[in-house]
Write an enzyme that holds these catalytic residues in place. Structure first.
Site, PDB file in Angstrom:
ATOM      1  N   TYR A 144      -3.783 -12.140   2.064  1.00  0.00           N
ATOM      2  CA  TYR A 144      -2.600 -11.322   1.076  1.00  0.00           C
ATOM      3  C   TYR A 144      -2.159 -11.890  -0.589  1.00  0.00           C
ATOM      4  O   TYR A 144      -2.716 -10.661  -1.231  1.00  0.00           O
ATOM      5  CB  TYR A 144      -1.460 -11.449   1.488  1.00  0.00           C
ATOM      6  CG  TYR A 144      -0.524 -10.663   1.160  1.00  0.00           C
ATOM      7  CD1 TYR A 144      -0.373  -9.099   1.235  1.00  0.00           C
ATOM      8  CD2 TYR A 144       0.878 -11.168   0.322  1.00  0.00           C
ATOM      9  CE1 TYR A 144       0.525  -8.668   0.293  1.00  0.00           C
ATOM     10  CE2 TYR A 144       1.532 -10.861  -0.302  1.00  0.00           C
ATOM     11  CZ  TYR A 144       1.727  -8.926  -0.589  1.00  0.00           C
ATOM     12  OH  TYR A 144       3.059  -8.740  -0.487  1.00  0.00           O
TER      13      TYR A 144
HETATM   14  P1  NAD Z   1       6.460  -2.137   4.195  1.00  0.00           P
HETATM   15  O1  NAD Z   1       5.622  -2.222   4.758  1.00  0.00           O
HETATM   16  O2  NAD Z   1       7.568  -1.524   4.572  1.00  0.00           O
HETATM   17  O3  NAD Z   1       5.930  -1.019   3.200  1.00  0.00           O
HETATM   18  C1  NAD Z   1       4.777  -0.415   3.186  1.00  0.00           C
HETATM   19  C2  NAD Z   1       4.080   0.941   3.528  1.00  0.00           C
HETATM   20  O4  NAD Z   1       2.606   1.405   3.063  1.00  0.00           O
HETATM   21  C3  NAD Z   1       3.949   1.682   4.705  1.00  0.00           C
HETATM   22  O5  NAD Z   1       5.117   2.904   4.474  1.00  0.00           O
HETATM   23  C4  NAD Z   1       3.235   1.420   5.660  1.00  0.00           C
HETATM   24  O6  NAD Z   1       2.979   2.750   6.409  1.00  0.00           O
HETATM   25  C5  NAD Z   1       2.367   2.416   4.177  1.00  0.00           C
HETATM   26  N1  NAD Z   1       0.667   1.879   4.000  1.00  0.00           N
HETATM   27  C6  NAD Z   1       0.212   0.987   4.454  1.00  0.00           C
HETATM   28  N2  NAD Z   1      -1.495   0.901   4.180  1.00  0.00           N
HETATM   29  C7  NAD Z   1      -1.660   2.387   3.997  1.00  0.00           C
HETATM   30  C8  NAD Z   1      -2.370   2.852   4.054  1.00  0.00           C
HETATM   31  N3  NAD Z   1      -3.680   2.496   3.680  1.00  0.00           N
HETATM   32  N4  NAD Z   1      -2.620   4.499   2.607  1.00  0.00           N
HETATM   33  C9  NAD Z   1      -1.184   4.912   3.243  1.00  0.00           C
HETATM   34  N5  NAD Z   1      -0.386   4.149   3.267  1.00  0.00           N
HETATM   35  C10 NAD Z   1       0.002   3.140   3.531  1.00  0.00           C
HETATM   36  O7  NAD Z   1       6.192  -2.946   3.049  1.00  0.00           O
HETATM   37  P2  NAD Z   1       7.419  -3.204   1.894  1.00  0.00           P
HETATM   38  O8  NAD Z   1       8.076  -4.199   2.128  1.00  0.00           O
HETATM   39  O9  NAD Z   1       7.972  -2.223   1.487  1.00  0.00           O
HETATM   40  O10 NAD Z   1       6.556  -4.078   0.535  1.00  0.00           O
HETATM   41  C11 NAD Z   1       5.637  -2.021  -0.821  1.00  0.00           C
HETATM   42  C12 NAD Z   1       5.529  -3.440  -1.489  1.00  0.00           C
HETATM   43  O11 NAD Z   1       5.328  -4.425  -2.673  1.00  0.00           O
HETATM   44  C13 NAD Z   1       3.798  -3.732  -0.957  1.00  0.00           C
HETATM   45  O12 NAD Z   1       3.084  -3.014  -1.739  1.00  0.00           O
HETATM   46  C14 NAD Z   1       4.114  -4.861  -1.040  1.00  0.00           C
HETATM   47  O13 NAD Z   1       2.406  -5.968  -1.261  1.00  0.00           O
HETATM   48  C15 NAD Z   1       5.203  -5.622  -1.979  1.00  0.00           C
HETATM   49  N6  NAD Z   1       5.919  -6.245  -1.693  1.00  0.00           N
HETATM   50  C16 NAD Z   1       6.689  -6.453  -1.063  1.00  0.00           C
HETATM   51  C17 NAD Z   1       7.596  -7.774  -1.434  1.00  0.00           C
HETATM   52  C18 NAD Z   1       8.474  -7.748   0.295  1.00  0.00           C
HETATM   53  O14 NAD Z   1       8.971  -9.229   0.174  1.00  0.00           O
HETATM   54  N7  NAD Z   1       9.091  -6.317   0.938  1.00  0.00           N
HETATM   55  C19 NAD Z   1       7.647  -8.936  -1.899  1.00  0.00           C
HETATM   56  C20 NAD Z   1       6.266  -9.013  -2.984  1.00  0.00           C
HETATM   57  C21 NAD Z   1       5.541  -7.498  -2.396  1.00  0.00           C
END
Ligand code: NAD
Length: 310
Positions: A144
């Site tokens: 990741y």
């Molecule tokens: P999440 O899983 O709630 O959100 C990701 C969204 O992307 C989901 O709604 C999913 O349905 C959509 N998705 C995934 N693959 C897809 C595709 N191929 N086409 C279209 N839609 C797609 O996760 P989150 O925690 O809200 O994370 C949001 C972003 O922030 C991500 O990029 C994640 O890597 C990054 N991030 C999150 C955290 C955290 O602590 N939550 C920390 C660091 C980075």
């Protein structure tokens, strides 16, 4: 502004949509709903302030929605660190390939700006803590983390090759309502199923930084308004950290449970690719003029309370 939010039906994406709608932007969400839900943006869909295109970034058909957009907030990704050690190809496609497709759609339609959600995991097991943006070498220990670092590289190259501007944010653990994954969601689910016992992955001493999602969104919006390099890279997190056992204690307290028996799977990390100690330096954000107003313990308690009280 007219903004595209990929992953806008997910956890951080839906809070991003809330902020953009509040300031009057036109918003199109592109999400395949693999992890996100229309419930997270239901109010905006109903009021007509937001249009949802249910599409997978790995398929075609969504690109024409980029015509006329001012900025893309690219949050869609598969964020599962643990799973990325089992199915690396899935994370590589949903993170790296999907990002390249977003960048190509921006090129095709002349979209000038991208905001990208990267992660603390690009630093791997950093020897400098709090870890600043300039820390090297960047040796992620999870697939990741590697996918996100690859995305950062692609974004930088596209900006310099095709005249775009980017804001890249390396997040600590972001917590809050609507999160479908992570330690808080996991522990609350387990304790609802069995209030007497809680299995903790690892030795429970993994110590990391957590930040409330609304603070996070306010932070990146501040940086976008104030940083104007071609590629702007910032850490976003709280200025302290908390260990996993303290999170479990907070959850037990907020759920009114006493004498919960903890069992530990053992080892210093919860799973392959888990970084046991993480705290990001937010000095660059502070120099820009933004300081997180919540610490890790407060961010965790606020989230737990909101989830437990429904
Ligand atoms: P999440 O899983 O709630 O959100 C990701 C969204 O992307 C989901 O709604 C999913 O349905 C959509 N998705 C995934 N693959 C897809 C595709 N191929 N086409 C279209 N839609 C797609 O996760 P989150 O925690 O809200 O994370 C949001 C972003 O922030 C991500 O990029 C994640 O890597 C990054 N991030 C999150 C955290 C955290 O602590 N939550 C920390 C660091 C980075």
């Amino acid at each position: 502004m007219f903004c595209i939010v990929t992953g806008g039906a997910g956890f951080i994406g839906s809070h991003t949509v809330d902020a953009l709608v509040a300031r009057g932007d036109d918003v199109v969400v592109i999400d395949n709903l693999s992890a996100g839900s229309t419930d997270n943006i239901a109010g905006h869909l109903k009021s007509g302030r937001v249009r949802l295109i249910q599409a997978d970034l790995l398929d075609d058909g969504w690109q024409s929605a980029f015509a006329g957009a001012d900025r893309v907030y690219h949050l869609a990704a598969d964020p599962d660190v643990r799973q990325s050690a089992q199915t690396p190809g899935v994370q590589i496609r949903n993170n790296i390939v999907a990002t390249q497709r977003v960048l190509d759609a921006m090129r095709e339609h002349g979209v000038p700006e991208i905001m990208f959600t990267s992660t603390s995991t690009v630093y791997g097991e950093a020897t400098v803590i709090p870890t600043p943006e300039g820390y090297t070498p960047l040796h992620p220990i999870s697939v990741y983390g590697a996918t996100k670092l690859s995305c950062e590289a692609l974004i930088s190259a596209y900006c310099h090759s095709f005249g775009m501007r980017a804001w890249v944010f390396r997040f600590a653990n972001i917590v809050g309502e609507r999160s479908g994954h992570g330690v808080i969601t996991d522990f609350i689910g387990k304790l609802r199923a069995n209030p007497q016992e809680l299995e903790i992955l690892g030795d429970g001493r993994q110590t990391k930084s957590y930040l409330d999602v609304r603070e996070c969104v306010a932070g990146f919006e501040y940086a976008i308004a104030h940083a104007k390099e071609t590629v702007n890279t910032f850490n976003i997190g709280s200025e302290d950290w908390i260990d996993v056992v303290s999170i479990a204690d907070t959850i037990a307290e907020e759920m009114d449970l006493s004498d919960v028996k903890y069992s530990f799977t053992g080892g210093e990390r919860g799973w392959v690719g888990d970084v046991p100690r993480m705290q990001l330096s937010v000095e660059a954000m502070k120099a820009l003029g933004w300081t997180p107003s919540l610490g890790s313990a407060e961010s965790v308690r606020k989230t737990v309370r909101a989830i437990v009280q429904g």
